[in-house]
Structure formats: structure tokens, C-alpha cells
Scaffold this active site. Structure first.
Site, short mmCIF file in Angstrom:
data_model
loop_
_atom_site.label_atom_id
_atom_site.label_comp_id
_atom_site.label_asym_id
_atom_site.label_seq_id
_atom_site.Cartn_x
_atom_site.Cartn_y
_atom_site.Cartn_z
N ASP A 40 0.74 -1.14 -0.29
CA ASP A 40 -0.38 0.16 -0.03
C ASP A 40 0.91 0.90 0.04
O ASP A 40 0.28 2.54 -0.45
CB ASP A 40 -0.93 0.14 0.91
N TYR A 48 -9.32 -0.37 3.04
CA TYR A 48 -9.05 -0.92 3.83
C TYR A 48 -8.24 0.78 4.63
O TYR A 48 -8.85 2.05 3.92
CB TYR A 48 -7.76 -1.18 4.35
CU LIG Z 1 -8.03 -7.36 7.24
#
Ligand SMILES: [Cu+2]
Ligand SMILES: *[C@@H]1O[C@H](CO)[C@@H](O)[C@H](O)[C@H]1NC(C)=O
Ligand SMILES: *[C@@H]1O[C@H](CO)[C@@H](O)[C@H](O)[C@H]1NC(C)=O
Ligand SMILES: *[C@@H]1O[C@H](CO)[C@@H](O)[C@H](O)[C@H]1NC(C)=O
Ligand SMILES: *[C@@H]1O[C@H](CO)[C@@H](O)[C@H](O)[C@H]1NC(C)=O
Length: 672
Positions: free
Chosen positions: A322, A410
Site C-alpha cells: 500500500d 481499508y
Molecule cells: Cu484485513
């Protein structure tokens, strides 16, 4: 985890002038603009060749210079520093590296230029992710697939998924795209268009391959929307509003530029496109000795590696990095006042460069606040001594620096917490939405094979995966030269401790501590010590590392491709000698990287780490098995570690904290 980009960015017009920045200050909008004009004027990339900026950040002065500046500012005004920027830009199918002098922002110039010759690519830009998404509605086979599923093209959106590296020698900058039904619910992650995968050439802005392998039922929208007003009723009874913070004497901290001073701490808060928050030059005040003592030179999140555990065609490549692929700083979101941070928080902005090299302001991306959660820093009630019984209690008040990074589905809340006991605690909290796989099953009883996850709703699998958040922690415990020591706990059988009379005492066993410079082994305290500094009674001055949960390490085999790229995830703790260019644990070019420039590769050089300027690399690791409560949004899970003084102070520094005496109703301190 992947970018389905819907964000709108504001371009700054207001330019803040700053005469004498701290050497570690992040690039200001003026400086970012100066970098852009120097690169464009340099002649290395001649228009009309398009150029896109993928990384622009501070190229900080050498560490000894920064350290002398920090000690100089205590007495005088400090020195003026040369300001340099590091740039990675793409042009003509190449990754160009520039170092730019922006000391005089009216006359910036390129110091050096090079072309990256190795594997891997820089982070995606927001703009190219948006642009590539616009190709799909014009691509006939995709329109056909959407129709085949009885859907309208306007109700479908696609995200850019980094595709990792699986041993091929394709030199193109490619990515995969996968799609979702975006109508009728904000939670489109719950409605994947399973079975469809596209490969796009990010450079040519073209679709290079297309697969529609199989049709799966699109999970229903009902019950997936999590927005207030869409998710209910019924509701539980209302909770009292948060953020009831009373600070009758005002805030206990001061922010001067990027330098924060609070209680016995002083540190610098920076912002980087790739890393997000950067904590630098953290020093703790030793009240007994009346000196500031160094603890952490620089700390930041170096990578967030998230491999999924589904080897099927649509899922095997879901092995995201990420920071190195999507940029944590660019993904940092404006904090919601009174909800993401309490009412007493102060907010800071961040600036980064867009693909055109122009400065972008990211408002309220960092908050700083004092936390009191009703806990106790130390206490004792004495009932056994002479005189009246008495109690001494010091409430635990800490200072938190917070950022929230939303990478696609996320959300990571990244905290740095400073404690008066001298500790720095780093916490990562995970929330947001699972990556979900559509499947035709509606009940667990129908499932006969391994579906690589949990059926968390009808037609919906929450796929097994890991999170590895790796921190770069350049510790300077009371000075630069440190050593790593392991205080191993060794069980012993009593074979030598004898009582008066010669027989063994009745104790059969105990444990003791053996100190060694070694990373692997039995239960232990891991310490960073300064071998040249001792306490008055002779113990080595140090800090110890305390893991607070989330100690997972990778279970993938060493020759699996994602594991080769993130081979450092096999161990939780690494120690390397300081090297200014070793910042990114997954390598400078993480996208499509092969693992030849990661932390594990660097350590093969077997450099000396005893009595050196050493760096701790710590990975907070979580194996994530989804459960039904993770649907439609995930309740927060956390992992943390703490660096705590250990024979650093002569005694408990909290003895020097005064009781909360000015609060009129407090009776926490009686007697003395
Ligand atoms: Cu997770
Ligand atoms: C900065 O550059 C401008 C433009 O070349 C020049 O006029 C100015 O004198 C420079 N300032 C300093 C402090 O050197
Ligand atoms: C899933 O169900 C749909 C609708 O019944 C059907 O068309 C499709 O073939 C099924 N897919 C698989 C992989 O079995
Ligand atoms: C510093 O790190 C870079 C990148 O790993 C490497 O090329 C260089 O040789 C290192 N320098 C030293 C002195 O180890
Ligand atoms: C302090 O005590 C007074 C009198 O009992 C009360 O009115 C007041 O609300 C209390 N203040 C706090 C902050 O608890």
C-alpha cells in the site's frame, strides 16, 4: 488496498512563505512548485514528451548536519540549510530520478538526474488511476460482459489493482482492473463483478488483455450500506456524544512550525507522500540531569504488505504494497473533527505533488491531542507504614499524533503515542471494508471445497489475508552509536543454591537472564543500548522493544513470488546499520518489484551492527480470518509496539510528575 478513485482534490492557491525551515520540514507548496519548474526547465525531459510526477519529497540533509542543527537551535537561531528534493517522474517509458536544489525557491535547479535501470516502478498516481478507469466503458468486450450479467455500464466501476510480479520478464508498467456494481449501495466492495479481469498498460493507457472467465451471482445490495440513515432502523439506544474533554488549564503542548513540545518530550512531525506521518528528532527531557536526551532520529511506516490467500485466477495476484504502490501520504484522509480525534485535538495539513507536479493541500491529515482515558501512570496506597495511610496516584496522560489512511477499501489509523514515562508507542488500527469475493453459495452447507475465506453473507466470501505494517525506526538512544542486545530468559534447574548446612534450598527451578547480541531464540527482552553510556550504578543505557499483539509473520513459502518481494515478513525484527538511502523496506521501486532491493536483500551484505548507528525495522503482523461481524464494515482491530526506557533513567521519571493539584475537586494526592 487498491484504488477505486472517487476523491476530489483541492489545488492550493495560497502559498505560505517560510523563511527558515527546520532541516526535516516537509516540502512546502512553494518548494513543490519550485521542484516542478526546475524539472520541467532541466532539459532532461523535453516537451511535448508527457511527464508525470510519481514521488516528490524532501531529500533531507545528512544526519550529522541535522543533528548539529538541532543542538545549535537550543542556544542560537540555528543555521540555514540547503533544501533538496528527491523526485521520481515517468517520461518516455522511463523512471527519471532528479535531485533538485530549492534553497532559493525563485531560482531552483536540478543537481542530478538519472534513469532507474532495475526492476520495479514508482507508485501509481491518482490521475492515471482515474484515466485508466475511463477506458472501460468504451471497451466493447467489457460492455458485453456487463450486459451479459443484466447490468448497465453506468452502474459499474472498476479499480486499479497492482499485479505484483510472478517471475515474468515483461518490462511494461502493467496493472489489473477488477470491477464492482456501484449503484444502489455505497458499499460497492460487497458487489464484485466476479470473473472479469482486465490487464492495462499504465504507460500506453490501453487495455492489453481481457478475461471473462465465469459468471457469478452479484451479491445483493440490501444490508450492505453502512451510511447513517441507510443502515437502519432498528438502532440500539444512543450513546453519549464522544469528545467530552475538559482541559481547564488549556492544552499542554505547543506546536512551533513542525516541532511539538509536550511534557518531557520534543519531536518533529513531518509528512511524506509515500510514508504519511514522519516522526523525527524525538528527545526526552531527563529532569534529574536537566538535559534533553535523544531517543528516535526518524520513525515512519515504510510499507504495508497485504497478501490474500486465494490462489485462484482472479485473486492470486492480490498481494498489495500500500505504501510503495498506492502512497500512504496521498491516501491520508481529512480527519473528522470530534470523531476521528477528540475535541481537544489540533490539526495539521500536508502537501504533496500531483501527477502534474503541482502542490496539493491535504487538509487536516494529522491530529495531535492529549489523551486521558481514566488510566493510571503509577500509584501506591500505603497502609502499613507509620502515620496516616496515604495514596499517591498519577493519572496517565499521553500525547497522540494520528493519521488515517484509506487505501481503497481499508482504513488504517496510524498513531504515535508519547508517554511521560519515556515510552513511544506505535499503534495501527484496521477498519473499513473487506475485500469480498462473489460466489454462488448462499449457505455454508453447500460448500464442499476450500473457498479461501469465510462465507460472511449470502454469495459473499471474505477472503483470508495478512497485513504486515513495517516501521522504519532509526533509534538513537542517548546518542548515535547503539547496539542491539537480547536479554534471553533461560530456565534453570536448581543444582547449586545451597542453604546453611550444605543441602540445596527447597526450590527446584527458576529463570535467569543471559545478555547476548543475537536476534533469534527463546523468550527475551530486545534492547537497544548505548554501550558508551551507563547509569550511575553501571547498567547500560537503553530502550526495550515491547510487542503488543499482532506478531504474525508470513506463512508463504520462500520461493512464492509475493514472498520473494516481501521476504522481510518472515521475521518481525530486523536491525541494520543506518544508510540514508535505505528507507523503503520493499525497495525504492516497489510496484512490480522482484525483491532484489528489499530489506532482506540489503542485509545479505552482513554489515556490522554492534556499536553502530543502527535502525530497527519492526513489523506489526496480522493474519486476518474474516468473520460475519466484519460485514458490511469491519470493527477496528489493533496491533502495536512500544519502545520503553530500560536503564535509561536513574529511576522512575514519573516521580518528577506533579499530582493533578490544580483541579479543585481532586483528592488524588493525600499525604506525601
Ligand atoms: Cu484485513
Ligand atoms: C534567489 O533567486 C532570485 C532569482 O534569481 C534572485 O534575484 C535572488 O537574489 C536570490 N536570493 C538569494 C537569497 O540568493
Ligand atoms: C452461478 O449462478 C448463475 C445464476 O444461476 C449461473 O448463471 C452461473 O453459471 C453460476 N456460476 C458458476 C461458476 O457456477
Ligand atoms: C547504502 O544503501 C544503498 C542501497 O541499498 C547501497 O547501494 C549502498 O551501497 C549503501 N551504502 C553503504 C555504505 O552501505
Ligand atoms: C467539583 O465539585 C463541585 C461541588 O461538588 C461540582 O459542582 C462540580 O461540578 C465539580 N467539578 C468537576 C469538574 O467535577
Amino acid at each position: 488496498m487498491f484504488g477505486l478513485v472517487l476523491a476530489i482534490f483541492s489545488i492550493t492557491s495560497a502559498i505560505t512563505a517560510k523563511s527558515n525551515p527546520h532541516p526535516l520540514d516537509p516540502l512546502s507548496p512553494t518548494e513543490l512548485a519550485a521542484v516542478r519548474s526546475a524539472v520541467l526547465a532541466s532539459g532532461h525531459v523535453v516537451p511535448p514528451l508527457p511527464i508525470s510526477f510519481h514521488y516528490v519529497g524532501l531529500d533531507e540533509p545528512d544526519k550529522p548536519d541535522v543533528l548539529s542543527h538541532i543542538s545549535a537551535t537550543v542556544t542560537s537561531g540555528g543555521t540555514i540549510f540547503l533544501r533538496h528534493a528527491f523526485v521520481i517522474a515517468r517520461a518516455g517509458g522511463l523512471s527519471h530520478e532528479f535531485r533538485v536544489d530549492i534553497t532559493n525557491t525563485s531560482a531552483p535547479f536540478v543537481l542530478s538526474h538519472g534513469i532507474h535501470g532495475g526492476h520495479g516502478f514508482p507508485m501509481f498516481t491518482t490521475e492515471e488511476q482515474v484515466a485508466v478507469g475511463a477506458l472501460l466503458p468504451k471497451y466493447p468486450p467489457f460492455v458485453q460482459s456487463v450486459r451479459r450479467r443484466g447490468l448497465a455500464i453506468t452502474n459499474v466501476g472498476c479499480g486499479v489493482f497492482s499485479m505484483g510480479w510472478f517471475g515474468d520478464n515483461d518490462a511494461r508498467r502493467l496493472a489489473k482492473m477488477q470491477c464492482f456494481v456501484t449503484s444502489t449501495t455505497a458499499n460497492f466492495y460487497a458487489r464484485p463483478l466476479e470473473g472479469v479481469t482486465l490487464v492495462v498498460d499504465m504507460e500506453a493507457m490501453a487495455i492489453v488483455s481481457y478475461t471473462d472467465r465465469a459468471v457469478y451471482t452479484v451479491p445483493k445490495a440490501e444490508g450492505t450500506d453502512y451510511r447513517a440513515g441507510k443502515a437502519g432502523p432498528p438502532f440500539n439506544g444512543p450513546l453519549p456524544a464522544p469528545g467530552v474533554v475538559v482541559q481547564p488549564e488549556g492544552k499542554g503542548f505547543h506546536i512551533d512550525g513542525h516541532v511539538v513540545r509536550w511534557a518531557n518530550w520534543e519531536f518533529h512531525v513531518g509528512f511524506d507522500m509515500r510514508a504519511g506521518t514522519v516522526i523525527s528528532a524525538a528527545s526526552v527531557h531527563d529532569t534529574d540531569a536537566n538535559v534533553w536526551r535523544r531517543v528516535l532520529y526518524r520513525g515512519f511506516v515504510s510499507e504495508v504488505f497485504v497478501p490474500y490467500m486465494d490462489p485462484e485466477e482472479e485473486w492470486y495476484f492480490h498481494t498489495f504494497m500500500d505504501a510503495g504502490e498506492y502512497s500512504l501520504g496521498v491516501s491520508a484522509v481529512p480527519l473528522q473533527r470530534g470523531a476521528d480525534c477528540p475535541a481537544n485535538a489540533v490539526y495539521l495539513d500536508g502537501y504533496y505533488a500531483d501527477a502534474d507536479g503541482k502542490p496539493v493541500k491535504s487538509e487536516d491529515v494529522i491530529c495531535v491531542f492529549e489523551r486521558y482515558a481514566g488510566d493510571v501512570a503509577w500509584r501506591h496506597t500505603e497502609v502499613g507504614g507509620a502515620g496516616e495511610p496515604f495514596a499517591e496516584v498519577r493519572p496517565e496522560v499521553t500525547l497522540v499524533v494520528r493519521m488515517v489512511v484509506t487505501v481503497g477499501n481499508y482504513d488504517y489509523t496510524l498513531d504515535w503515542e508519547f508517554k511521560t514515562v519515556g515510552s513511544i508507542k506505535t499503534v495501527v488500527s484496521l477498519s473499513g471494508i473487506l475485500e469480498m469475493k462473489a460466489i454462488n453459495y448462499t449457505h455454508v452447507d453447500q460448500i464442499k471445497e476450500d473457498v479461501h475465506g469465510t462465507l460472511i453473507s449470502e454469495n459473499t466470501v471474505g477472503v483470508y489475508h495478512d497485513h504486515y505494517i513495517t516501521y522504519h525506526m532509526d533509534l538513537d538512544i542517548d546518542g548515535t552509536e547503539n547496539s542491539f542486545v537480547r536479554n534471553t530468559i533461560v530456565p534453570k534447574r536448581n543444582s547449586g543454591i545451597r542453604a546453611t548446612g550444605g543441602a540445596l534450598t527447597p526450590r527446584r527451578s527458576y529463570w535467569t537472564v543471559v545478555s547476548e547480541v543475537n536476534v533469534n531464540g527463546a523468550p527475551a527482552d530486545l534492547l537497544f543500548v548505548n554501550p558508551s553510556k551507563k547509569t550511575k550504578i553501571g547498567n547500560r543505557v537503553g530502550y526495550r522493544l515491547i510487542s503488543a499483539g499482532a506478531t504474525a509473520t508470513s506463512l508463504l513459502v520462500d520461493d512464492d513470488y509475493p514472498q520473494r518481494r516481501a521476504s522481510y515478513t518472515k521475521k518481525q525484527v530486523w536491525v541494520t546499520p543506518y544508510n540514508k538511502s535505505e528507507k523503503w523496506v520493499s525497495g525504492l521501486y516497489a510496484e512490480q518489484s522482484t525483491g532484489d532491493d528489499n530489506l532482506a536483500a540489503w542485509t545479505k551484505r552482513n554489515r556490522k551492527i554492534k556499536d553502530e548507528d543502527i535502525v530497527l525495522w519492526y513489523t506489526v503482523g496480522l493474519h486476518h480470518i474474516p468473520y460475519q461481524e466484519d460485514f458490511p464494515v469491519m470493527p477496528t482491530m489493533s496491533g502495536a509496539f512500544e519502545l520503553r526506557p530500560s536503564n535509561f533513567f536513574e529511576k522512575n521519571p514519573l516521580i518528577r510528575t506533579s499530582p493533578p493539584g490544580n483541579s479543585p475537586n481532586c483528592s488524588c494526592s493525600v499525604g506525601g
